[in-house]
Design a protein around this motif. Sequence first.
Motif, PDB file in Angstrom:
ATOM      1  N   ASP A 299       0.828  -1.218   0.000  1.00 45.03           N
ATOM      2  CA  ASP A 299       0.000   0.000   0.000  1.00 45.03           C
ATOM      3  C   ASP A 299       0.858   1.262   0.000  1.00 45.03           C
ATOM      4  O   ASP A 299       0.481   2.290  -0.540  1.00 45.03           O
ATOM      5  CB  ASP A 299      -0.917   0.040   1.240  1.00 45.03           C
ATOM      6  CG  ASP A 299      -2.085  -0.931   1.092  1.00 45.03           C
ATOM      7  OD1 ASP A 299      -2.170  -1.581   0.025  1.00 45.03           O
ATOM      8  OD2 ASP A 299      -2.903  -1.028   2.030  1.00 45.03           O
ATOM      9  N   LEU A 300       2.011   1.154   0.648  1.00 40.46           N
ATOM     10  CA  LEU A 300       2.879   2.324   0.773  1.00 40.46           C
ATOM     11  C   LEU A 300       3.900   2.392  -0.365  1.00 40.46           C
ATOM     12  O   LEU A 300       4.826   3.201  -0.327  1.00 40.46           O
ATOM     13  CB  LEU A 300       3.600   2.294   2.120  1.00 40.46           C
ATOM     14  CG  LEU A 300       2.677   2.430   3.343  1.00 40.46           C
ATOM     15  CD1 LEU A 300       3.410   2.027   4.617  1.00 40.46           C
ATOM     16  CD2 LEU A 300       2.146   3.846   3.465  1.00 40.46           C
ATOM     17  N   GLY A 301       3.740   1.500  -1.342  1.00 36.38           N
ATOM     18  CA  GLY A 301       4.621   1.539  -2.504  1.00 36.38           C
ATOM     19  C   GLY A 301       6.006   0.982  -2.231  1.00 36.38           C
ATOM     20  O   GLY A 301       6.974   1.285  -2.922  1.00 36.38           O
ATOM     21  N   LEU A 302       6.116   0.157  -1.206  1.00 39.31           N
ATOM     22  CA  LEU A 302       7.423  -0.362  -0.828  1.00 39.31           C
ATOM     23  C   LEU A 302       7.457  -1.845  -1.156  1.00 39.31           C
ATOM     24  O   LEU A 302       6.669  -2.618  -0.628  1.00 39.31           O
ATOM     25  CB  LEU A 302       7.584  -0.156   0.681  1.00 39.31           C
ATOM     26  CG  LEU A 302       8.962  -0.308   1.267  1.00 39.31           C
ATOM     27  CD1 LEU A 302       9.877   0.785   0.762  1.00 39.31           C
ATOM     28  CD2 LEU A 302       8.863  -0.228   2.791  1.00 39.31           C
ATOM     29  N   GLU A 303       8.365  -2.241  -2.042  1.00 32.71           N
ATOM     30  CA  GLU A 303       8.424  -3.651  -2.417  1.00 32.71           C
ATOM     31  C   GLU A 303       9.138  -4.473  -1.359  1.00 32.71           C
ATOM     32  O   GLU A 303      10.205  -4.095  -0.905  1.00 32.71           O
ATOM     33  CB  GLU A 303       9.200  -3.792  -3.725  1.00 32.71           C
ATOM     34  CG  GLU A 303       8.328  -3.893  -4.943  1.00 32.71           C
ATOM     35  CD  GLU A 303       9.197  -4.247  -6.122  1.00 32.71           C
ATOM     36  OE1 GLU A 303       9.013  -5.344  -6.663  1.00 32.71           O
ATOM     37  OE2 GLU A 303      10.068  -3.437  -6.485  1.00 32.71           O
ATOM     38  N   ARG A 304       8.544  -5.565  -0.973  1.00 38.35           N
ATOM     39  CA  ARG A 304       9.223  -6.511  -0.078  1.00 38.35           C
ATOM     40  C   ARG A 304       9.077  -7.903  -0.664  1.00 38.35           C
ATOM     41  O   ARG A 304       7.977  -8.338  -0.944  1.00 38.35           O
ATOM     42  CB  ARG A 304       8.612  -6.468   1.330  1.00 38.35           C
ATOM     43  CG  ARG A 304       9.229  -5.413   2.226  1.00 38.35           C
ATOM     44  CD  ARG A 304      10.669  -5.790   2.565  1.00 38.35           C
ATOM     45  NE  ARG A 304      11.389  -4.743   3.277  1.00 38.35           N
ATOM     46  CZ  ARG A 304      12.129  -3.821   2.670  1.00 38.35           C
ATOM     47  NH1 ARG A 304      12.211  -3.800   1.362  1.00 38.35           N
ATOM     48  NH2 ARG A 304      12.776  -2.913   3.374  1.00 38.35           N
ATOM     49  N   HIS A 305      10.211  -8.587  -0.835  1.00 39.34           N
ATOM     50  CA  HIS A 305      10.176  -9.875  -1.504  1.00 39.34           C
ATOM     51  C   HIS A 305      10.499 -10.996  -0.535  1.00 39.34           C
ATOM     52  O   HIS A 305      11.162 -10.767   0.471  1.00 39.34           O
ATOM     53  CB  HIS A 305      11.186  -9.893  -2.644  1.00 39.34           C
ATOM     54  CG  HIS A 305      10.962  -8.817  -3.640  1.00 39.34           C
ATOM     55  ND1 HIS A 305      10.011  -8.912  -4.609  1.00 39.34           N
ATOM     56  CD2 HIS A 305      11.550  -7.607  -3.781  1.00 39.34           C
ATOM     57  CE1 HIS A 305      10.029  -7.803  -5.330  1.00 39.34           C
ATOM     58  NE2 HIS A 305      10.946  -7.001  -4.842  1.00 39.34           N
ATOM     59  N   PRO A 306      10.079 -12.215  -0.865  1.00 38.34           N
ATOM     60  CA  PRO A 306      10.494 -13.350  -0.041  1.00 38.34           C
ATOM     61  C   PRO A 306      12.015 -13.351   0.086  1.00 38.34           C
ATOM     62  O   PRO A 306      12.716 -13.115  -0.888  1.00 38.34           O
ATOM     63  CB  PRO A 306      10.010 -14.559  -0.847  1.00 38.34           C
ATOM     64  CG  PRO A 306       8.840 -14.051  -1.612  1.00 38.34           C
ATOM     65  CD  PRO A 306       9.173 -12.632  -1.945  1.00 38.34           C
TER      66      PRO A 306
END
Lengths: 718, 214
Positions: free
Chosen positions: A632-639
Amino acid sequence: MTFKIDVREDGVPVRWTATDRGATATPDPDYRPAVLVAAREDRTRYLDWLADELAPDPKVAALERVARRRDLRADEPSPMLRVELDRLGECRQLAREVRARELDAHPPGTLSLYDVDLDPQFRYCLDTGADPLPDRRFERVDLSVPDAALAEGDLSALAVDGDPAGGSERGACRRVERVLDAADPDVLVLSSAELVPLLAERGVDLGRRPGYRTLAGASTYTSYGRVGHSPARYDVPGRVVVDRRSSFLLDEAGFAGLRYLVARAGKPLQELARDSIGGVLTAIEVREARGRGVPAPWQKRQTEDWKSVDRLHAADRGGFTFQPEAGVHGDVHELDFASLYPNVIREYGVSPDTVGCDCHDTTDVPELGYSLCERDGFLGDVLGPLLDDRSAWKDQHRADDCTPTERRRLDAKIDAVKWVLVSCFGYQGYRHAKFGRIEVHEAINAVARELMLTAKEAVEAAGWRVVHGIVDSLWVTADPDRDQRPVGEVAAEVTDEVGIALEHEGRFDWVAFCPRKRASGAALTRYFGRWADESVAASGATADDRYKFRGIEARQRSSAEFVAAAQRDLVATFDRERDAAAVVERLRTHLRTLRRGSVPPADLAIRQRVSKRADEYEGATRARAALERAADLGLERHPGQSVTYVVADDDRSGPERVRLAFEVDDGACAGGGYDTEFYADRLVRACESVVSPLGWDEGQVRRFLRDGRDATLSSFVG
Amino acid sequence: MTDQLPTLDPEVTYLDASDAPAALYRVVVEHLADERGPACWVDARNRGAPAALYDHLGRRACRSLAVARAFTGYQHYELVRSLPGTLRATASLVVAPALAAPYADPDVPDHEADAMVAAVLELLDAVSTAVDVPVLVTADADPYAADVRRAADRVLDATATRMGLRVDGDGVRVDGYWDATGFQTTVPYWVDRCGAVGCRGVERPVAPAAVPGV
Ligand SMILES: [Zn+2]
C-alpha cells in the motif's frame, strides 16, 4: 591484482588491475573458457561421437582429448573431451545443447559434464591464475538512500559514506560525481543496486567508463529449503558493485571478512559478496578440487551407498544430546569443544575421499563401521587454513598491543570464518553440494558423538556430574558424594587424548534449563545462567552482560526490544529472589509501563523474514499484513527480505493490523499506536520462560497476575 | 489371513497407495513373510526412513532390506541403473516408492526428466524379467504418476476402510483386509522365515547384458 573482471559485449574479458592510485583495464581476447565431458564407464566412442557433433558448432573454438579425475575418490584419471568456447558466458548454453544431443542419440546419463556452472569471473581467475585481490587496500565509497525514498525514486536523501549529500537530487548527484572524481573508488557499496540505473538516468555514471549493464532481473529462488529473493543486479565498468541488501556476508562478516574470503576462494569480490555461505564453500572446494585434478561436476550423480536399515538408523542420529532435568542447577561449569565438527574433519581426516575407502578394511568410524583412509583428506585441506588463520587471529586479538581498529578488523574476519566453519558440516549433507557425500555427514556426526561420550566419561571419572550436554558442550557440577579433580585439568587431559581442544568456558553461579514446550521431541536448548565473578572478569564482560541466554526471547532476533529488555530484567529478579512469585510480581511493572502507552514504538518493532508473497500466505498472518501494508505504501518486499513492524491492532486482518517501522519512526502513528494486549501476551510468555525452570507454566503466571500471591498458593495447596 | 493378500509376481506392480500410505509397507511385509531373499529399497521422499520401516515392518524384517536414498532425480536414475549389478540372483523384491517424484523437482529440466523417467520404467521392467524378481512401485501426485501406472504390468488400489486396509486389483481373488491385529499375527511367521537372511554385498551380479540400454 585483478580485482574486477568486466565481460565485454563481444564476450572478451577485461581485467582491471589496481595501480597506486586507480586502476588500468587490459582486455584478454585470447582467453577461452572450457567445459569438460566424460562418458559412462569411460567409453571413448561417446566422446568421439560428441566431438563429431560439436565440430561444426560456431561457439566451439577447439576440441581436445584430456585426462582428469572424475571425482575425489578416483585413483586414475578418465578420458574427457575438453570443449573450448569462443566466448566467456556461453558454457551453460553449450552444456544444455550437449544434453539435448545426448538425449536424442543415447540413454540419459551417458555423458557427465564438468566445469559448467561457474561464475564467468571466478572461472577466469581459476583458469588464468589471476589473483582477485589488489596489492593495496580497496578504495570504497558507500552510497545509501532510505527504502521509502528509493520506492519513490527520490534521490534527494542520498547519503555518501553516511553523510547526507545535499538535500536536493541535483546536489546529491553533483556530490556523488565529486566524490567519485576525488576518491576514484574500486568498490561501491550501495544500499540498493537500483541506485545504478537511477543515478544513470540523472546523468551520473558510477563506473570508470560510461554506461552500465543489467546482469539479471529481480527473481525469487529456493536455497537450502528457504525462499530467497535476489534483487536485480547491475555491473559498472572497472568498479565492484556490492548491494547491501543481497550481501549476507557483508552484513555478517564486514569488509575485512569479505576480503579474506576473496583470498581463500579465489573468487572476485563482486561475485563473492552476493554468495551465500554455501556458495563460498563451493568456491573454496572447487578451487581445491581443481588443484587435485578434479573438475567441478555439473549435476552430481554420485549416489548413497546401499545400507542396512540398522546402519541407516545409526547414521541418521543427530548430534550428542544428554537430556538434563529442567530446573535450576548451582555452581555449574561449561566445557566446549572448539569448532568441533571442522576439527573432527581435520584431525580425524573425515572427507569424501577417505570415508569408506577401497584400500582400507578398517572400522574407524564408531557405530557405523566405515573405514577412514590414511591419506590427506580433501575436506581437511579445505578447512585447515581457515581453522589455523582463525586461531592465529584469536591470539592476536588477545595480545595487549592490539589496537581497537585492529580488533574490529580481526572480529570481522573471525566472524567470516566462523560462518563458513559452522556451515561446512550441514553442507556435506546438502543434496546439491558438488563435493558433498552423505556418508561424510554421517561419519562426522558419529565421531563427534563418540568424542562427547569420551569427555563425559572423563569428567564423571573425575568426580563431576553432567547436568546437560548438547552437540559440543557439557555442563557439569560437583557430585556432592565425591571429591573432584579440577575441571580445567580434566579438560586438558581430554584435549590431549582426542586431539581437539576441550575448553573450559567458565563457571556459572547457576544455570536454569527450561522444560520443553509441549512434547516437541527437540533437545533442551533453552536456558539462561549467571556467570561467576571470575568468569565475568576473564571474559572482559561488564556486570550488565554477566548473564548468558540461549533460545529464550531475550536472545531471539524476532523479539521486540521492549520484551527482550523486560525479560533480562526478570532474569535479574530471578537471580535476586529465586522465587517465581517475585518474578511475576516484577512482571506487573512492565505490564503497567506497557498499558500506560509510554513505550517508544521503536522498542516494539518486530523483525521478521518474509518467506512468501503476501497472496501466498494461508490465513491472515502478521507477516502477510505487513507485506500488504508495505505494498500500500509503494514499498516492495520480496520473499527472503525482512519486514519490521509494530503490531497496531491484532484483531484486524488487513494492512491496518500493523505499522511498518519507518512509519512509526516518522512519528506518523506515535502515541498509543500499538496493540497493548498483543504485547502484554508476549511479556507473559517471556515471563513464563523465566519461571518455567521453577515449575511454573503460563496458566500459573496468569492466575497469579489475576488473583495475587495468596490465591496462587492456595491453588497449589488445594 | 495371508492367503487373502495379493502376492507379488516377477513383474512391475504399481500400488496406488495415495488413499492409504501404510499399504506400501503392508504389502512389503506380507511379501517378505513368504520370501527368503534380500530386498532392495530405492528410496525417495523419505518413505524408507528407518523409523517408518521399523514401525511398519518390524526390526527383523528390516534385516532383509538394503536401502539407498535418492535426493535428486539424477541420483535416483543412477540407483535404478545400478540395480542389475547390485541385485543378487536370490533377490526377492525391489521397492521404489514415490518413483517419479525426484524427477518432478524443479532442479531437473523437463526434457531430461521425461527421458530419465521413461528409461527408469523400462529398466525396472527389464530388471524384473532378467532377475526374475517382483518390482513394487508407488507414485506421488506428480506429473509422472500416470506414466508410472501405465507402464506397470499390474495395478493394485489400496483403500483405508473402517474395517481396515483393502487392496483391490488384477489377480487379487479375494479382497485382502488387515485389521489392527492382522499385522501383529504375521510377525512371528516371517521372523521365522526370513530372520537370518542378510542382504548386503554383491554375491553374483546378474549379467548387465540382460538389461537393454545399460
Ligand atoms: Zn584407504
